[in-house]
Design a protein around this motif. Structure first.
Motif, PDB file in Angstrom:
ATOM      1  N   PHE A 164       0.832  -1.205   0.000  1.00 33.86           N
ATOM      2  CA  PHE A 164       0.000   0.000   0.000  1.00 33.86           C
ATOM      3  C   PHE A 164       0.871   1.261   0.000  1.00 33.86           C
ATOM      4  O   PHE A 164       0.583   2.228  -0.722  1.00 33.86           O
ATOM      5  N   SER A 165       1.941   1.254   0.787  1.00 32.58           N
ATOM      6  CA  SER A 165       2.814   2.436   0.878  1.00 32.58           C
ATOM      7  C   SER A 165       3.554   2.704  -0.425  1.00 32.58           C
ATOM      8  O   SER A 165       3.849   3.861  -0.751  1.00 32.58           O
ATOM      9  N   LYS A 166       3.860   1.649  -1.183  1.00 33.11           N
ATOM     10  CA  LYS A 166       4.531   1.831  -2.467  1.00 33.11           C
ATOM     11  C   LYS A 166       3.646   2.601  -3.448  1.00 33.11           C
ATOM     12  O   LYS A 166       4.130   3.310  -4.325  1.00 33.11           O
ATOM     13  N   ARG A 170       4.597   6.432   2.166  1.00 33.13           N
ATOM     14  CA  ARG A 170       4.915   5.926   3.506  1.00 33.13           C
ATOM     15  C   ARG A 170       4.148   6.695   4.590  1.00 33.13           C
ATOM     16  O   ARG A 170       3.792   6.127   5.628  1.00 33.13           O
ATOM     17  N   LYS A 171       3.884   7.970   4.349  1.00 29.79           N
ATOM     18  CA  LYS A 171       3.179   8.795   5.327  1.00 29.79           C
ATOM     19  C   LYS A 171       1.792   8.224   5.618  1.00 29.79           C
ATOM     20  O   LYS A 171       1.373   8.134   6.786  1.00 29.79           O
ATOM     21  N   GLU A 172       1.077   7.839   4.570  1.00 30.91           N
ATOM     22  CA  GLU A 172      -0.263   7.271   4.758  1.00 30.91           C
ATOM     23  C   GLU A 172      -0.189   5.930   5.482  1.00 30.91           C
ATOM     24  O   GLU A 172      -1.041   5.613   6.319  1.00 30.91           O
ATOM     25  N   GLU A 177      -0.980   2.597  10.435  1.00 36.50           N
ATOM     26  CA  GLU A 177      -0.360   1.774  11.479  1.00 36.50           C
ATOM     27  C   GLU A 177      -0.606   2.355  12.862  1.00 36.50           C
ATOM     28  O   GLU A 177      -0.914   1.626  13.807  1.00 36.50           O
ATOM     29  N   LYS A 178      -0.470   3.674  12.993  1.00 38.22           N
ATOM     30  CA  LYS A 178      -0.697   4.349  14.284  1.00 38.22           C
ATOM     31  C   LYS A 178      -2.138   4.141  14.746  1.00 38.22           C
ATOM     32  O   LYS A 178      -2.385   3.828  15.924  1.00 38.22           O
ATOM     33  N   ALA A 179      -3.086   4.295  13.828  1.00 42.00           N
ATOM     34  CA  ALA A 179      -4.501   4.117  14.176  1.00 42.00           C
ATOM     35  C   ALA A 179      -4.801   2.673  14.582  1.00 42.00           C
ATOM     36  O   ALA A 179      -5.585   2.428  15.508  1.00 42.00           O
ATOM     37  N   ILE A 180      -4.174   1.719  13.890  1.00 41.56           N
ATOM     38  CA  ILE A 180      -4.365   0.301  14.236  1.00 41.56           C
ATOM     39  C   ILE A 180      -3.845   0.022  15.641  1.00 41.56           C
ATOM     40  O   ILE A 180      -4.515  -0.629  16.456  1.00 41.56           O
ATOM     41  N   LYS A 181      -2.650   0.515  15.936  1.00 37.56           N
ATOM     42  CA  LYS A 181      -2.049   0.280  17.262  1.00 37.56           C
ATOM     43  C   LYS A 181      -2.890   0.898  18.366  1.00 37.56           C
ATOM     44  O   LYS A 181      -2.916   0.405  19.491  1.00 37.56           O
ATOM     45  N   ASP A 189     -10.855   4.452   8.967  1.00 31.31           N
ATOM     46  CA  ASP A 189     -11.899   4.717   7.960  1.00 31.31           C
ATOM     47  C   ASP A 189     -11.762   6.118   7.376  1.00 31.31           C
ATOM     48  O   ASP A 189     -11.920   6.322   6.170  1.00 31.31           O
ATOM     49  N   ASN A 190     -11.448   7.098   8.234  1.00 33.20           N
ATOM     50  CA  ASN A 190     -11.289   8.478   7.771  1.00 33.20           C
ATOM     51  C   ASN A 190     -10.119   8.621   6.797  1.00 33.20           C
ATOM     52  O   ASN A 190     -10.225   9.309   5.779  1.00 33.20           O
ATOM     53  N   ILE A 191      -9.001   7.958   7.130  1.00 32.20           N
ATOM     54  CA  ILE A 191      -7.818   8.015   6.265  1.00 32.20           C
ATOM     55  C   ILE A 191      -8.135   7.462   4.881  1.00 32.20           C
ATOM     56  O   ILE A 191      -7.816   8.050   3.849  1.00 32.20           O
ATOM     57  N   LEU A 192      -8.797   6.310   4.861  1.00 27.48           N
ATOM     58  CA  LEU A 192      -9.123   5.669   3.587  1.00 27.48           C
ATOM     59  C   LEU A 192     -10.182   6.458   2.806  1.00 27.48           C
ATOM     60  O   LEU A 192     -10.107   6.551   1.581  1.00 27.48           O
ATOM     61  N   GLN A 193     -11.144   7.043   3.518  1.00 22.67           N
ATOM     62  CA  GLN A 193     -12.181   7.839   2.847  1.00 22.67           C
ATOM     63  C   GLN A 193     -11.577   9.098   2.212  1.00 22.67           C
ATOM     64  O   GLN A 193     -11.969   9.500   1.107  1.00 22.67           O
ATOM     65  N   GLU A 194     -10.622   9.698   2.896  1.00 21.08           N
ATOM     66  CA  GLU A 194      -9.935  10.879   2.345  1.00 21.08           C
ATOM     67  C   GLU A 194      -9.168  10.515   1.077  1.00 21.08           C
ATOM     68  O   GLU A 194      -9.174  11.267   0.094  1.00 21.08           O
ATOM     69  N   LEU A 195      -8.520   9.358   1.096  1.00 22.06           N
ATOM     70  CA  LEU A 195      -7.792   8.905  -0.092  1.00 22.06           C
ATOM     71  C   LEU A 195      -8.752   8.628  -1.244  1.00 22.06           C
ATOM     72  O   LEU A 195      -8.480   8.967  -2.399  1.00 22.06           O
TER      73      LEU A 195
END
Length: 261
Positions: A164-166, A170-172, A177-181, A189-195
């Motif tokens: 996914f990062s490729k 890497r920022k996304e 990862e931070k949200a998962i932890k 969900d917000n990160i993916l919806q923004e993308l």
């Protein structure tokens, strides 16, 4: 030796080639493989870590017909955890391996359940972690046990996020990862919806949706990965050490009769 090398090679090592490879195979077919029994009865442990994955076997076709014929062989490894051997190397504690050449995973898990019941005192408080890639046959394991937690193997979730990062940076990936932890599903969900809202390319939209679906379906096991007390994953190394040398790394053709033994 035939468990770790070809029939011919094992004969060469043990008898300097005096026994033919056909004789080695014939004796393997005659073997009465004993039922696996634990050495220690009702051992008290606080935690068991179980690693589950699979390898692919090249099967021989009848009448020497050409073409591919593969079979999946599952591997379940019961351990009492992992200990440090050196700075960069760990070792599983009292590892016990279970497999089923017919991919009868119901029978495989019954064997695992039976062994745990004989070897460990399951009346005592004990946590059991099953590490895997989210496959259905792995997720269905030990359903009769109430003290089981499913854990997404670190290699598989790491690989998905790396791919996914490729594509998206890497920022996304670090944000996800931070949200998962932090077990923050809303943030993911917000990160993916923004993308998604910023994308017009159909293939990239599908990749975002695919990651979202995987995270949603496996959310509990993925977040369990980061809980305190959860040891690192070694599902892939178990398959590599136990099965791959014979089955996929240096593939040999196997008959139905000899595979199980």
């Amino acid at each position: 030796m035939a468990a770790e090398a070809s029939y011919a090679k094992s004969s060469e090592i043990v008898t300097q080639g005096r026994v033919t490879r056909q004789s080695v195979r014939n004796h393997i077919l005659k073997l009465e493989v004993p039922e696996s029994r634990p050495k220690e009865i009702k051992k008290e442990v606080s935690t068991l870590h179980i690693f589950a994955d699979e390898d692919h076997v090249h099967m021989q076709k009848p009448s020497k017909k050409r073409g591919k014929k593969n079979r999946i062989v599952p591997l379940v490894t019961i351990t009492e955890g992992i200990k440090k051997e050196s700075k960069r190397r760990n070792k599983t504690i009292n590892a016990k391996h279970f497999t089923d050449e017919k991919f009868d995973t119901d029978n495989l898990w019954k064997s695992v359940e039976g062994y745990i019941g004989l070897a460990y005192d399951i009346e005592k408080e004990m946590n059991i972690y099953i590490h895997g890639d989210g496959g259905r046959w792995i997720s269905n394991g030990l359903e009769s046990f109430t003290n089981v937690k499913r854990v997404m193997d670190g290699y598989h979730i790491g690989k998905r996020l790396y791919v996914f990062s490729k594509e998206f940076g890497r920022k996304e990936k670090l944000k996800i990862e931070k949200a998962i932890k932090e077990k923050d599903r809303y943030a993911v969900d917000n990160i993916l919806q923004e993308l998604l809202s910023a994308e017009t390319d159909k293939s990239r939209i599908e990749k975002i949706k695919k990651l979202g679906t995987h995270l949603n379906l496996n959310w509990e096991s993925i977040t369990n990965r980061y809980e305190n007390g959860v040891t690192g994953s070694c599902t892939e190394p178990q398959v590599s050490h136990v099965l791959s040398k014979k089955f996929s790394r240096n593939p040999m053709g196997w008959s139905e009769e000899a595979l199980g033994n």
